[in-house]
Design an enzyme around this catalytic site. Structure first.
Site, mmCIF file in Angstrom:
data_model
loop_
_atom_site.group_PDB
_atom_site.id
_atom_site.type_symbol
_atom_site.label_atom_id
_atom_site.label_comp_id
_atom_site.label_asym_id
_atom_site.label_seq_id
_atom_site.Cartn_x
_atom_site.Cartn_y
_atom_site.Cartn_z
ATOM 1 N N ARG A 85 4.380 19.830 -14.915
ATOM 2 C CA ARG A 85 3.008 19.343 -15.004
ATOM 3 C C ARG A 85 2.845 18.072 -14.172
ATOM 4 O O ARG A 85 3.619 17.127 -14.311
ATOM 5 C CB ARG A 85 2.654 19.054 -16.467
ATOM 6 C CG ARG A 85 1.154 18.917 -16.722
ATOM 7 C CD ARG A 85 0.440 20.199 -16.412
ATOM 8 N NE ARG A 85 -0.917 20.204 -16.909
ATOM 9 C CZ ARG A 85 -1.891 20.915 -16.363
ATOM 10 N NH1 ARG A 85 -1.648 21.645 -15.299
ATOM 11 N NH2 ARG A 85 -3.096 20.912 -16.882
ATOM 12 N N GLU A 371 -3.247 17.120 -16.361
ATOM 13 C CA GLU A 371 -2.524 16.164 -15.543
ATOM 14 C C GLU A 371 -3.009 14.728 -15.721
ATOM 15 O O GLU A 371 -2.191 13.816 -15.843
ATOM 16 C CB GLU A 371 -2.597 16.605 -14.082
ATOM 17 C CG GLU A 371 -1.799 17.883 -13.834
ATOM 18 C CD GLU A 371 -1.886 18.361 -12.399
ATOM 19 O OE1 GLU A 371 -2.677 17.796 -11.632
ATOM 20 O OE2 GLU A 371 -1.166 19.304 -12.050
#
Length: 439
Positions: A85, A371
């Site tokens: 991620r 994110e």
């Protein structure tokens, strides 16, 4: 092979070795930064070529004045590294904050004041992010930065933490306020909708539902767009909509579910499909309405089928250049407490303000993982560093040394053992020696 074994063999974040040179003024304003970054890509390429771009884009969240860098991807005999991620962005966030904190420590300045000093103004934002800085009114970071300080009572809590650290020998607290400037990059995305004979709707998407609420947003977009036909007795239209995970045979050029952008792209592709269907169905609905006075959804669909109207629509959404890339802004304040005897770190409170624009579904987006919030987790690391710094100053004071000499490197992850070592393995012994001398 089970997933755990697979993740051990391949995957994981890219380790890096970073060397930097930074120039700054006495007030903490940074004028130049040069970085030499070696990225351990492992035995194979995988997605490693995307790393330099992500690193640089994230590093530019501060106004460094002049920024230069030399980034090298290194093939090693380690396992291949892959896209976790926010690949590269997580590492770059830690790099940026490490530089800021190093400058503050060197000048004996408050870290938060150095961060504030190096926030972008709109001119520097345009210089660093040419083509995606947007309009001045869209640059909301300064207002977010100030609003968060007020809503989180940042200054008041900072003073309370100073008092706490003065009164407590074996627990130290830290607080930190950090920011993010996150690049949103939309990609071309396909979509397909089919209305079945019973009035139900099948939606095919090339995005993966991984907790971000993609399918919920797609269903709502379909219900919203098709409701413009304004049929009678549509009922709970959401119950008629079914989302199907498409494959490469049914939808081509799907791209990646990445960058916290897939919901936005897919919903636009689906909206285009709905517009096609609405355009085909409205003339039929108007004729039926003239004859019957009211038109049910099921009646409309049956009539459209009898007239050989195509009830399936496909689209390929290609973002316009002007809106393909833009910036989102956010900031977080986190307060932690560290136990010097065990190395345990407790997160006491986190406050976040994030400007995500107009949400497709606020109920889904609130608290959703992505994110940007992951990058704001660096506030925990920075608050932990602040607590460790207080512990090290206390230890230096007990030793009769200069308290300003407390520069250190906090590893990631900051395990209990790492924390205990940085706080001082000998702190109890030294404190007992002081008590013996006093007695």
């Amino acid at each position: 092979m089970n997933r755990k074994t697979d993740m051990i063999i391949a995957g994981g974040r890219h380790p890096m070795k970073i060397t930097y040179s930074v120039g700054f003024k006495s007030d903490g304003k940074i004028t130049t930064l040069h970085l030499d970054i070696l990225i351990n890509a492992g035995i194979s390429v995988d997605v490693s070529p995307i790393m330099p771009h992500h690193i640089v884009e994230t590093l530019k969240k501060y106004d460094w004045g002049a920024l230069s860098f030399d980034i090298k991807l290194c093939k090693t005999n380690h396992s291949s590294k892959s896209a976790m991620r926010a690949p590269g962005e997580v590492q770059a966030t830690f790099i940026a904050e490490a530089v800021i904190e190093h400058v503050a420590a060197t000048l004996s300045l408050d870290v938060d004041s150095v961060r504030s000093k190096n926030l972008h103004n709109f001119n520097s934002l345009v210089f660093f992010f040419e083509g995606s800085a947007g309009e001045p009114v869209e640059y909301t970071l300064p207002s977010i930065w100030n609003k968060l300080a007020i809503s989180s009572s940042f200054k008041e809590r900072t003073e309370k933490i100073k008092q706490f650290n003065t009164c407590n020998k074996w627990q130290k607290m830290g607080i930190s306020r950090v920011l993010i400037v996150h690049e949103v990059a939309l990609t071309p995305t396909p979509g397909k909708i089919s209305i079945l004979s019973d009035g139900s709707v099948a939606v095919e998407v090339r995005g993966i539902e991984l907790g971000q609420g993609l399918w919920t947003k797609v269903k709502q977009m379909v219900a919203f767009a098709l409701s413009s036909i304004q049929c009678d007795e549509m009922g709970d239209f959401l119950e008629k909509i079914r989302v199907i995970q498409a494959d490469t045979l049914s939808l081509k050029q799907g791209g990646l579910t990445a960058g916290s952008t897939k919901s936005e792209s897919i919903c636009e592709a689906i909206r285009l499909c709905c517009n096609m269907l609405v355009e085909r169905l409205i003339p039929i609905k108007e004729k039926l309405q003239e004859q019957m006075g009211f038109v049910k959804w099921s009646t409309l669909i049956l009539q459209a089928q009898s007239q050989a109207v195509n009830l399936s629509a496909s689209s390929y959404y290609v973002p316009h250049y002007s809106s393909m890339r833009y910036r989102n802004y956010g900031a977080a304040v986190t307060e932690v407490e560290v136990n010097l005897l065990t190395g345990e770190t407790t997160i006491l409170q986190s406050d976040i303000i994030y400007d995500c624009g107009q949400s497709l579904n606020p109920a889904v987006d609130l608290g959703a993982s992505g994110e940007p919030p992951l990058l704001l987790a660096v506030s925990v690391h920075c608050a932990t560093r602040a607590a460790i710094r207080e512990a090290r100053k206390q230890l230096l004071r007990w030793k009769g040394l200069n308290e300003s000499d407390s520069t250190f490197q906090l590893e990631v992850p900051a395990t209990m053992l790492v924390m205990k070592k940085l706080c001082g393995l000998e702190n109890v012994e030294i404190y007992l020696q002081i008590l013996l001398k006093l007695s």
